[in-house]
Scaffold this motif. Structure first.
Motif, short mmCIF file in Angstrom:
data_model
loop_
_atom_site.label_atom_id
_atom_site.label_comp_id
_atom_site.label_asym_id
_atom_site.label_seq_id
_atom_site.Cartn_x
_atom_site.Cartn_y
_atom_site.Cartn_z
N UNK A 1 17.16 -10.14 2.08
CA UNK A 1 16.39 -11.17 1.38
C UNK A 1 15.25 -11.70 2.23
N UNK A 2 15.38 -11.56 3.54
CA UNK A 2 14.28 -11.99 4.41
C UNK A 2 13.22 -10.88 4.52
N UNK A 3 13.71 -9.63 4.60
CA UNK A 3 12.78 -8.52 4.87
C UNK A 3 11.94 -8.17 3.63
N UNK A 4 12.57 -8.12 2.47
CA UNK A 4 11.86 -7.59 1.29
C UNK A 4 10.60 -8.42 0.95
N UNK A 5 10.68 -9.76 0.86
CA UNK A 5 9.45 -10.49 0.54
C UNK A 5 8.36 -10.35 1.61
N UNK A 6 8.79 -10.29 2.88
CA UNK A 6 7.80 -10.11 3.94
C UNK A 6 7.12 -8.74 3.80
N UNK A 7 7.93 -7.71 3.51
CA UNK A 7 7.36 -6.37 3.32
C UNK A 7 6.39 -6.35 2.15
N UNK A 8 6.74 -7.02 1.07
CA UNK A 8 5.85 -7.04 -0.11
C UNK A 8 4.53 -7.72 0.23
N UNK A 9 4.64 -8.82 0.98
CA UNK A 9 3.43 -9.54 1.38
C UNK A 9 2.52 -8.65 2.24
N UNK A 10 3.11 -7.97 3.22
CA UNK A 10 2.30 -7.11 4.10
C UNK A 10 1.70 -5.95 3.31
N UNK A 11 2.52 -5.38 2.42
CA UNK A 11 2.04 -4.22 1.64
C UNK A 11 0.86 -4.61 0.76
N UNK A 12 0.86 -5.84 0.29
CA UNK A 12 -0.23 -6.28 -0.58
C UNK A 12 -1.51 -6.58 0.19
N UNK A 13 -1.39 -6.83 1.49
CA UNK A 13 -2.58 -7.27 2.24
C UNK A 13 -3.17 -6.23 3.16
N UNK A 14 -2.40 -5.19 3.49
CA UNK A 14 -2.89 -4.25 4.51
C UNK A 14 -2.86 -2.79 4.04
N UNK A 15 -3.77 -2.02 4.62
CA UNK A 15 -3.83 -0.58 4.35
C UNK A 15 -2.97 0.21 5.33
N UNK B 1 7.09 10.11 0.78
CA UNK B 1 6.49 11.36 0.30
C UNK B 1 5.97 12.17 1.49
N UNK B 2 6.03 13.48 1.39
CA UNK B 2 5.46 14.32 2.45
C UNK B 2 4.00 13.93 2.65
N UNK B 3 3.55 13.92 3.89
CA UNK B 3 2.16 13.64 4.25
C UNK B 3 1.70 12.28 3.69
N UNK B 4 2.59 11.32 3.71
CA UNK B 4 2.34 9.97 3.18
C UNK B 4 0.96 9.44 3.58
N UNK B 5 0.64 9.53 4.87
CA UNK B 5 -0.61 8.90 5.34
C UNK B 5 -1.86 9.59 4.84
N UNK B 6 -1.73 10.85 4.44
CA UNK B 6 -2.91 11.57 3.95
C UNK B 6 -3.15 11.34 2.45
N UNK B 7 -2.21 10.74 1.78
CA UNK B 7 -2.34 10.57 0.33
C UNK B 7 -3.22 9.36 0.00
N UNK B 8 -3.77 9.36 -1.21
CA UNK B 8 -4.54 8.19 -1.65
C UNK B 8 -3.57 7.02 -1.83
N UNK B 9 -4.13 5.80 -1.85
CA UNK B 9 -3.25 4.61 -2.00
C UNK B 9 -2.43 4.74 -3.30
N UNK B 10 -3.06 5.25 -4.32
CA UNK B 10 -2.35 5.39 -5.60
C UNK B 10 -1.16 6.34 -5.46
N UNK B 11 -1.42 7.47 -4.80
CA UNK B 11 -0.33 8.45 -4.62
C UNK B 11 0.73 7.94 -3.64
N UNK B 12 0.35 6.97 -2.83
CA UNK B 12 1.35 6.36 -1.93
C UNK B 12 2.10 5.25 -2.65
N UNK B 13 1.93 5.16 -3.95
CA UNK B 13 2.61 4.13 -4.73
C UNK B 13 2.07 2.75 -4.42
#
Ligand code: PA5
Length: 464
Positions: A62-76, A99-111
């Motif tokens: 419960x502590x990690x998930x909201x922090x992760x969501x916040x970071x995911x929304x603000x950073x590339x 996903x394989x090659x996660x960092x090479x995918x577009x933001x959309x393909x990275x979900x």
């Protein structure tokens, strides 16, 4: 079907008595298993082995998930700064489940999730090149250190902090989350005095046993991996690996097999996943097994110098690199294959004009090929009297990888009991750390500098 441990080819019936294990040898370990089990359970009860209970820690999630969501929304970009146990679990899980090659995918393909980098070295060329790739304003650094003082991680942090500050100014603190001990250590002090965002690593959970804490779960959740499924898999495995009976408990049994094989001179333990996704799990396990079991002193203080040497290999790639040695070289290895029943994808092999010699492949699939190669290697090793076992499972999923990690953690703890060493410490790395502090001019280590110089200068140099 669940995770299966097929140890047929480690047994004397398959490979002979010299290197194979007999039922009698396993039976003889039963009383010791009972003792070690009781000791582990009593220590768990007393709160001395908190890693056992991490999969059930709702508050942590419960502590990690909201922090992760916040970071995911603000950073590339999410960048882990950490080393050893503060890095390897994240790499293993991210590469297994993202996903394989996660960092090479577009933001959309990275979900819609950030890229994930794990920087676990202080090679200035490598670290500098990674920073060159990144835009400071779009990057968050997770500075991870249980002790809060590991020199490599602190050095990375200092450089990254200045790099971010030069670009974004006053708001640089927003680009750092410190993951460390809840009470002690330099990083905890900094988190307090400089008001960095931070996450605790539960007390009593040491580096290589932190895969189910914020150490790995925060970067993974930020990158979009379902950490609750990982923990569910671990929780499910906990039922199997806390059974008291040796022959009912895959963690105890695998530790016992490895221990008995070691006693027959098979001191090298190869882990060979047949799965690109699990390549780095073997790397994570290599640290767990080596650092936990490689010890100078036994629990009773005797000089023992024990410890199996873990080696990682990848099937089928290393069939063309290592298997010759495993098949015909010294009788000092046991191989553990890891293989999923289903690779989550398959490619049909089409016909090819003019290649009549390859017609046997037509209509078969790549999945069939890799599976056949693992089975073929296992039987060929067995035919040559070479010890090997296979851990298989339905597919590489968040649940199965969570379960495997939990299984190997308990296996390592139990193996500590069999080898009669403390699997939770690592005194052998201290000397090198202290000499490094001395060479880098850290106050209080002047005596180590003198000692270093004495040693260094008395050595008769032989350099070509
Ligand atoms: O397993 C261990 O304890 C070590 O490998 C540590 O993880 C590694 O030395 C890093 O330590 P720390 O997390 O304190 O920076």
């Amino acid at each position: 079907m669940d995770i299966r441990l097929d140890f047929t080819n480690m047994m004397a019936a398959a490979i002979g008595e010299k290197y194979g294990i007999t039922d009698e040898e396993l039976r003889k370990l039963v009383p010791r298993t009972e003792q070690i089990h009781q000791d582990l359970m009593a220590r768990r009860e007393r709160g001395e082995l908190p890693f056992y209970d991490l999969p059930f820690d709702r508050e942590m999630v419960d502590e990690i998930v909201p922090l992760a969501e916040d970071l995911a929304g603000r950073f590339e970009n999410v960048v882990v700064l950490g080393i050893g146990g503060s890095a390897l679990g994240t790499v293993a899980l991210a590469n297994a489940l993202g996903p394989f090659h996660h960092n090479q995918l577009s933001r959309e393909k990275r979900g819609g999730r950030p890229r994930l980098y794990v920087l676990d070295n202080v090679d200035p060329a490598g670290f500098g090149a990674a920073l060159d790739l990144l835009e400071p304003a779009q990057t968050v650094f997770l500075v991870i250190s249980k002790s809060g003082s590991t020199v490599e991680t602190m050095c990375q942090f200092m450089i990254a902090r200045e790099w971010v500050e030069q670009s974004v100014g006053e708001s640089f603190r927003d680009h750092f989350v410190l993951i460390t001990d809840p009470e002690s250590g330099g990083l905890r002090q900094l988190a307090r005095s400089q008001r960095y965002r931070n996450c605790p690593i539960p007390p009593g959970v040491g580096g290589r046993f932190t895969a189910f804490t914020a150490v790995s779960l925060l970067p993974l959740a930020t990158a979009g991996i379902d950490i609750q499924r990982v923990l569910r898999g671990a929780a499910k495995m906990s039922e199997r690996v806390t059974r008291p009976e040796l022959m009912e408990n895959p963690a105890y049994l695998n530790a016992a097999l490895q221990f008995l094989a070691y006693g027959k001179g098979l001191t090298i333990s190869v882990m060979m996943p047949y799965s690109d996704r699990l390549k780095d799990l073997a790397d994570w396990f290599r640290q767990l097994w080596a650092e936990s079991l490689g010890k100078k002193h036994s629990l009773s203080g005797n000089l023992v110098h024990v410890g199996p040497t873990p080696v990682k290999a990848l099937g089928t790639t290393d069939q063309h690199s290592q298997v010759q040695l495993y098949m015909e070289g010294p009788w000092d290895k046991t191989v553990t294959f890891l293989i999923p029943d289903d690779f989550g994808a398959d490619l049909k092999i089409p016909p090819m004009e003019g290649a009549s010699g390859l017609s046997y492949l037509e209509g078969r699939s790549m999945g069939e090929l890799i599976t056949s190669e693992q089975r073929a290697t296992s039987v060929a090793l067995t035919k040559n009297g070479r010890s090997n076992c296979t851990i298989s499972f339905p597919a590489v999923t968040a649940e199965s990888v969570g379960a495997l990690i939990y299984l190997f953690e308990v296996q390592t703890l139990f193996a500590g009991g069999l080898f009669e060493v403390n699997p939770l410490d690592q005194p052998g790395v201290e000397e090198g750390k202290e000499f490094t502090y001395a060479l880098m001019g850290r106050a209080g280590f002047e005596h180590k500098k003198e000692e270093f110089d004495r040693w260094y200068h008395q050595l008769v140099k032989r350099v070509l």
